[in-house]
Design a protein around this motif. Structure first.
Motif, PDB file in Angstrom:
ATOM      1  N   ALA A 113       6.708  16.453  39.092  1.00  0.00           N
ATOM      2  CA  ALA A 113       5.887  16.303  37.898  1.00  0.00           C
ATOM      3  C   ALA A 113       6.795  16.280  36.680  1.00  0.00           C
ATOM      4  O   ALA A 113       7.822  16.950  36.655  1.00  0.00           O
ATOM      5  N   HIS A 114       6.411  15.529  35.688  1.00  0.00           N
ATOM      6  CA  HIS A 114       7.097  15.597  34.418  1.00  0.00           C
ATOM      7  C   HIS A 114       6.695  16.928  33.772  1.00  0.00           C
ATOM      8  O   HIS A 114       5.578  17.399  33.980  1.00  0.00           O
ATOM      9  N   VAL A 115       7.618  17.517  33.014  1.00  0.00           N
ATOM     10  CA  VAL A 115       7.336  18.805  32.418  1.00  0.00           C
ATOM     11  C   VAL A 115       6.071  18.697  31.546  1.00  0.00           C
ATOM     12  O   VAL A 115       5.850  17.670  30.889  1.00  0.00           O
ATOM     13  N   ASP A 116       5.199  19.680  31.668  1.00  0.00           N
ATOM     14  CA  ASP A 116       3.961  19.738  30.882  1.00  0.00           C
ATOM     15  C   ASP A 116       2.785  18.955  31.471  1.00  0.00           C
ATOM     16  O   ASP A 116       1.701  18.972  30.903  1.00  0.00           O
ATOM     17  N   HIS A 117       3.003  18.274  32.571  1.00  0.00           N
ATOM     18  CA  HIS A 117       1.892  17.520  33.144  1.00  0.00           C
ATOM     19  C   HIS A 117       0.951  18.406  33.958  1.00  0.00           C
ATOM     20  O   HIS A 117      -0.080  17.949  34.414  1.00  0.00           O
ATOM     21  N   GLY A 118       1.351  19.686  34.131  1.00  0.00           N
ATOM     22  CA  GLY A 118       0.400  20.628  34.710  1.00  0.00           C
ATOM     23  C   GLY A 118       0.771  21.178  36.080  1.00  0.00           C
ATOM     24  O   GLY A 118      -0.088  21.716  36.781  1.00  0.00           O
ATOM     25  N   LYS A 119       2.046  21.078  36.436  1.00  0.00           N
ATOM     26  CA  LYS A 119       2.481  21.541  37.756  1.00  0.00           C
ATOM     27  C   LYS A 119       2.182  23.028  37.984  1.00  0.00           C
ATOM     28  O   LYS A 119       1.590  23.394  39.003  1.00  0.00           O
ATOM     29  N   THR A 120       2.571  23.866  37.016  1.00  0.00           N
ATOM     30  CA  THR A 120       2.386  25.308  37.178  1.00  0.00           C
ATOM     31  C   THR A 120       0.903  25.657  37.283  1.00  0.00           C
ATOM     32  O   THR A 120       0.489  26.428  38.146  1.00  0.00           O
ATOM     33  N   THR A 121       0.107  25.068  36.420  1.00  0.00           N
ATOM     34  CA  THR A 121      -1.336  25.323  36.427  1.00  0.00           C
ATOM     35  C   THR A 121      -1.952  24.888  37.754  1.00  0.00           C
ATOM     36  O   THR A 121      -2.779  25.585  38.336  1.00  0.00           O
ATOM     37  N   LEU A 122      -1.514  23.737  38.235  1.00  0.00           N
ATOM     38  CA  LEU A 122      -2.041  23.212  39.491  1.00  0.00           C
ATOM     39  C   LEU A 122      -1.722  24.150  40.651  1.00  0.00           C
ATOM     40  O   LEU A 122      -2.597  24.473  41.466  1.00  0.00           O
ATOM     41  N   GLU A 182      13.017  25.533  30.088  1.00  0.00           N
ATOM     42  CA  GLU A 182      12.724  24.272  30.756  1.00  0.00           C
ATOM     43  C   GLU A 182      11.902  23.358  29.868  1.00  0.00           C
ATOM     44  O   GLU A 182      12.117  22.158  29.825  1.00  0.00           O
ATOM     45  N   ARG A 183      10.945  23.950  29.175  1.00  0.00           N
ATOM     46  CA  ARG A 183      10.080  23.141  28.328  1.00  0.00           C
ATOM     47  C   ARG A 183      10.914  22.445  27.261  1.00  0.00           C
ATOM     48  O   ARG A 183      10.760  21.271  27.003  1.00  0.00           O
ATOM     49  N   GLU A 184      11.832  23.210  26.667  1.00  0.00           N
ATOM     50  CA  GLU A 184      12.680  22.617  25.634  1.00  0.00           C
ATOM     51  C   GLU A 184      13.531  21.491  26.194  1.00  0.00           C
ATOM     52  O   GLU A 184      13.747  20.479  25.567  1.00  0.00           O
ATOM     53  N   ILE A 210      -3.862  12.808  39.613  1.00  0.00           N
ATOM     54  CA  ILE A 210      -4.005  12.447  38.207  1.00  0.00           C
ATOM     55  C   ILE A 210      -4.697  13.643  37.547  1.00  0.00           C
ATOM     56  O   ILE A 210      -5.877  13.893  37.788  1.00  0.00           O
ATOM     57  N   ASN A 211      -3.938  14.343  36.741  1.00  0.00           N
ATOM     58  CA  ASN A 211      -4.391  15.628  36.196  1.00  0.00           C
ATOM     59  C   ASN A 211      -4.899  15.473  34.756  1.00  0.00           C
ATOM     60  O   ASN A 211      -4.665  14.452  34.124  1.00  0.00           O
ATOM     61  N   LYS A 212      -5.555  16.473  34.277  1.00  0.00           N
ATOM     62  CA  LYS A 212      -6.034  16.558  32.884  1.00  0.00           C
ATOM     63  C   LYS A 212      -7.078  15.500  32.552  1.00  0.00           C
ATOM     64  O   LYS A 212      -7.122  14.988  31.432  1.00  0.00           O
ATOM     65  N   ILE A 213      -7.942  15.169  33.524  1.00  0.00           N
ATOM     66  CA  ILE A 213      -8.958  14.150  33.218  1.00  0.00           C
ATOM     67  C   ILE A 213     -10.054  14.713  32.316  1.00  0.00           C
ATOM     68  O   ILE A 213     -10.907  13.988  31.845  1.00  0.00           O
ATOM     69  N   ASP A 214     -10.014  16.041  32.094  1.00  0.00           N
ATOM     70  CA  ASP A 214     -10.985  16.627  31.164  1.00  0.00           C
ATOM     71  C   ASP A 214     -10.703  16.238  29.723  1.00  0.00           C
ATOM     72  O   ASP A 214     -11.558  16.351  28.859  1.00  0.00           O
ATOM     73  N   ARG A 215      -9.502  15.753  29.454  1.00  0.00           N
ATOM     74  CA  ARG A 215      -9.151  15.477  28.056  1.00  0.00           C
ATOM     75  C   ARG A 215      -9.819  14.199  27.573  1.00  0.00           C
ATOM     76  O   ARG A 215      -9.945  13.222  28.312  1.00  0.00           O
ATOM     77  N   PRO A 216     -10.231  14.198  26.297  1.00  0.00           N
ATOM     78  CA  PRO A 216     -10.974  13.043  25.772  1.00  0.00           C
ATOM     79  C   PRO A 216     -10.187  11.735  25.876  1.00  0.00           C
ATOM     80  O   PRO A 216     -10.774  10.669  26.055  1.00  0.00           O
ATOM     81  N   GLY A 271      -8.533  15.038  38.642  1.00  0.00           N
ATOM     82  CA  GLY A 271      -9.149  16.302  38.296  1.00  0.00           C
ATOM     83  C   GLY A 271      -8.491  17.013  37.140  1.00  0.00           C
ATOM     84  O   GLY A 271      -7.761  16.415  36.343  1.00  0.00           O
ATOM     85  N   SER A 272      -8.780  18.305  37.078  1.00  0.00           N
ATOM     86  CA  SER A 272      -8.263  19.125  35.999  1.00  0.00           C
ATOM     87  C   SER A 272      -7.736  20.425  36.599  1.00  0.00           C
ATOM     88  O   SER A 272      -8.508  21.204  37.143  1.00  0.00           O
ATOM     89  N   ALA A 273      -6.450  20.611  36.502  1.00  0.00           N
ATOM     90  CA  ALA A 273      -5.864  21.851  37.017  1.00  0.00           C
ATOM     91  C   ALA A 273      -6.361  23.012  36.166  1.00  0.00           C
ATOM     92  O   ALA A 273      -6.637  24.092  36.661  1.00  0.00           O
ATOM     93  N   ARG A 274      -6.497  22.774  34.862  1.00  0.00           N
ATOM     94  CA  ARG A 274      -6.931  23.852  33.979  1.00  0.00           C
ATOM     95  C   ARG A 274      -8.325  24.337  34.358  1.00  0.00           C
ATOM     96  O   ARG A 274      -8.588  25.523  34.454  1.00  0.00           O
ATOM     97  N   ASP A 275      -9.227  23.385  34.594  1.00  0.00           N
ATOM     98  CA  ASP A 275     -10.608  23.766  34.865  1.00  0.00           C
ATOM     99  C   ASP A 275     -10.888  23.957  36.352  1.00  0.00           C
ATOM    100  O   ASP A 275     -12.002  24.338  36.723  1.00  0.00           O
TER     101      ASP A 275
END
Ligand code: GDP
Length: 614
Positions: A12-21, A49-51, A127-133, A165-169
């Motif tokens: 995953a690219h950083v911030d795409h939601g790997k940890t949350t998933l 890592e984020r930086e 495909i993550n974060k589909i909850d986002r507008p 889906g949405s790893a967050r939700d």
């Protein structure tokens, strides 16, 4: 009988939601992170890592669901960790590619994905974060398919299953418009589509050591996939070396992944990923551990030698000790020795000079990460420009390390990239233009030529070019490579940089300091467009008559100072310069601060250096 184990790598690219998933899947499987104590440290390294936009420390985990053990192995993202990626890919049978539904696939993940495709691993795309507008899941699916085409996916890989889906939700579905319930559809896909590992439960125990971890109580832990049989505490095992020698030992402890950390386990069966502590001190990557002495060692996967080294020393500048808590040679040495135990990618040596240590690794980035961590822990340290580790052959001829370099960028930059390669003694071996117009270049290049390469590539391509490298061989020295074509503005005085003096200096070149910055004699305060050092005075105060005659205050027009990141700074400096890394500042300085002493040293050294370069 098919094993109820699935081993996969997560990309995953950083911030795409790997940890949350991974957290969500753990919860869905009923194992939530119990070990809260490890969370704080994990967060620390994640900030870094984020930086940097890369994974530095692999965070592996295991999910238990419906009788299945799903081992998820993290993949490092940076070019310096190419060999580690190869090892990870050999332990797993599939990959989970996580992509942000609004950002789409990012260039940085392409190398790892390419490697996975080449190894014939089965991908599952999330495909993550589909909850986002702003999510456009269908568009991103097409982008992923284009990427698969670019990377020469075989038919089966191209027909990879997708999950939305949405790893967050906490929900994943087979189609974007399906009802949003839970994560089970994704777990089902993993179990259905990722093949079970090929391993024979009835054979004697067999494992190839793919990684080394460190445990405070039992020391070195050999990690790998169980290729045959099983292993548990108390078993007799044999370390089979390539040269035919064997070491008999007893398994003291076994570890399997669970939650965020590794945990003690009862043992591990065929196909699982296990860590074994057997009290063998020099156990290393590439060696075989077997249940009987008669088994053959598995083909050896060579570990790459360290090729780059940097000097660490105590901060002896005039501003030493102003910020750091740990500044003594002893503190630095202890810290480096501690690092050695857990970090298999570096080596540390004392030098003849007390308070000076040589730290070696597979790339400057691996060392820079350590310096960055030390700064955050309150250390002050001086580091040198990375130098490659030379060798001599039997005839005494000078050899240097070479790497296979892979570069990818939009096709428009091909000429520019070839020019950078040429300047750095790189030889192109292979070039491909992908359907999307991206160009893929493979080259052989001296490791020396790689220092600073990434910065140059990123500048040329405005961030669209990416690279990766793998150690190739030691071969005859390639001749001189021009390092920096610019010189520096060196401060002659100590004090506080003033707007007045910086204004005059601005005409001389790009400045590294801003008004109010503390400076000292021998510190680099700017870039001189021409080779050579220009002594300057950045601390001059404005005289009263100047104020009257200049009429207006031009302070606001000062161009913002160029601030170096640690990696850029160490690649930028020359051999006679150092980076001063303290908790709050990154300063560049001359090795010898006193201008007169420096001049004398330069005169005597210039002859010697010429000879050394050949
Ligand atoms: P990593 O860097 O790939 O491990 O990403 P993280 O799991 O740390 O997530 C990065 C950020 O994206 C965090 O702020 C998460 O809360 C957020 N995030 C992760 N998954 C989702 C999701 O499905 N939807 C939304 N809206 N945000 C998410």
């Amino acid at each position: 009988m098919s094993l109820k184990i699935r081993n996969l790598a997560i990309i995953a690219h950083v911030d795409h939601g790997k940890t949350t998933l991974v957290d969500q899947l753990l919860q869905a499987g009923g194992t939530y992170r119990e070990n809260q104590a490890t969370t704080e440290r994990a967060m620390d390294s994640m900030d870094l890592e984020r930086e940097k936009g890369i994974t530095i420390k692999a965070k592996n985990t295991a999910i238990h669901w419906e009788g299945y053990t799903i081992n998820i192995v993290d993949t490092p993202g940076h070019a310096d960790f190419g060999a580690e990626v190869e090892r990870v890919m050999k332990m797993v049978d599939g990959v989970l590619l996580v992509v942000d539904a609004s950002g789409g696939p990012q260039a940085q993940t392409r190398f790892v994905l390419r490697k996975a495709m080449q190894e014939g691993l089965k991908p599952i795309v999330v495909i993550n974060k589909i909850d986002r507008p702003l999510a456009t899941p269908e568009k991103v699916r097409d982008q992923v398919l284009e990427l698969f085409l670019d990377l020469d996916a075989d038919e089966e890989q191209f027909n990879a299953p997708f999950c939305y889906g949405s790893a967050r939700d906490g929900y994943f579905m087979d189609e974007p418009d399906d009802e949003r319930i839970d994560c089970i559809p994704l777990l089902k896909k993993i179990v259905e589509h990722i093949p079970a590992p090929k391993a024979d439960p009835d054979a004697p125990f067999l494992m190839l050591v793919s990684n080394i971890e460190w445990d405070e109580y039992v020391g070195r832990v050999a990690v790998g996939k169980v290729l045959g049989g099983s292993v548990k505490k108390g078993d007799t095992v044999f370390l089979l070396r390539q040269d035919g020698t064997k070491v008999q030992s007893k398994v003291l402890k076994t570890f399997t992944y669970s939650g965020l950390a590794t945990a003690d386990s009862d043992g591990c069966g065929a196909g699982g990923i296990v860590g074994i502590a057997a009290g063998i001190e020099d156990i290393d990557i590439g060696q075989t551990i077997a249940g009987t002495a008669e088994q053959e060692p598995l083909p050896f996967v060579a570990i790459d030698p360290p090729t780059v080294s940097m000097q660490f020393s105590i901060n002896d500048g005039p501003l030493a000790g102003k910020e750091g808590k740990h500044v003594t040679s002893r503190a630095i040495r202890d810290r480096l020795m501690r690092e050695l135990k857990t970090n298999i990618s570096i080596t540390v040596e004392d030098t003849d000079t007390s308070g000076v240590f040589n730290v070696s690794a597979r790339g400057a980035m691996q060392i820079a990460v350590l310096v960055e961590q030390m700064r955050r822990e309150g250390f002050e340290v001086l580091v040198s420009r990375p130098v490659v580790i030379f060798r001599r052959d039997e005839q005494g001829k000078l050899l240097e390390p070479y790497e296979t370099l892979y570069v990818e960028a939009p096709g428009d930059y091909t000429q520019g990239i070839l020019k950078i390669l040429m300047n750095r003694k790189g030889l192109m071996e292979h070039m491909d233009t992908e359907a999307s117009g991206r160009v893929f270049i493979q080259a052989t290049i001296p490791t020396r030529g790689l220092i600073g390469f990434e910065t140059e590539l990123v500048n040329l391509t405005s961030g669209h070019g990416i690279m990766s490298h793998l150690f190739k061989e030691y071969a005859p020295h390639a001749g001189e490579i021009q390092n920096r074509t610019t010189g520096t503005l060196v401060s002659m005085d100590a004090g506080t940089a003033t707007p007045f003096s910086l204004q005059t200096l601005e005409d001389r070149g790009i400045l590294f300091v801003a008004p109010g910055d503390a400076v000292y004699g021998g510190m680099l305060v700017g870039e001189n467009p021409r080779v050579g050092d220009l002594p300057v005075n950045p601390v001059k105060e404005k005289h009263l008559d100047n104020m009257r005659s200049s009429g207006k205050d031009k302070t606001s027009k000062l161009t913002p100072a160029l601030r170096f990141s640690l990696e850029r700074a160490i690649e930028y400096i020359d051999a006679d310069e150092l980076v001063e890394a303290t908790p709050l500042n990154i300063r560049l300085r001359k090795r010898i601060l006193d201008a007169n002493v420096r001049k004398r040293a330069q005169k005597t050294a210039s002859g010697a250096e010429d000879r050394g370069n050949r």
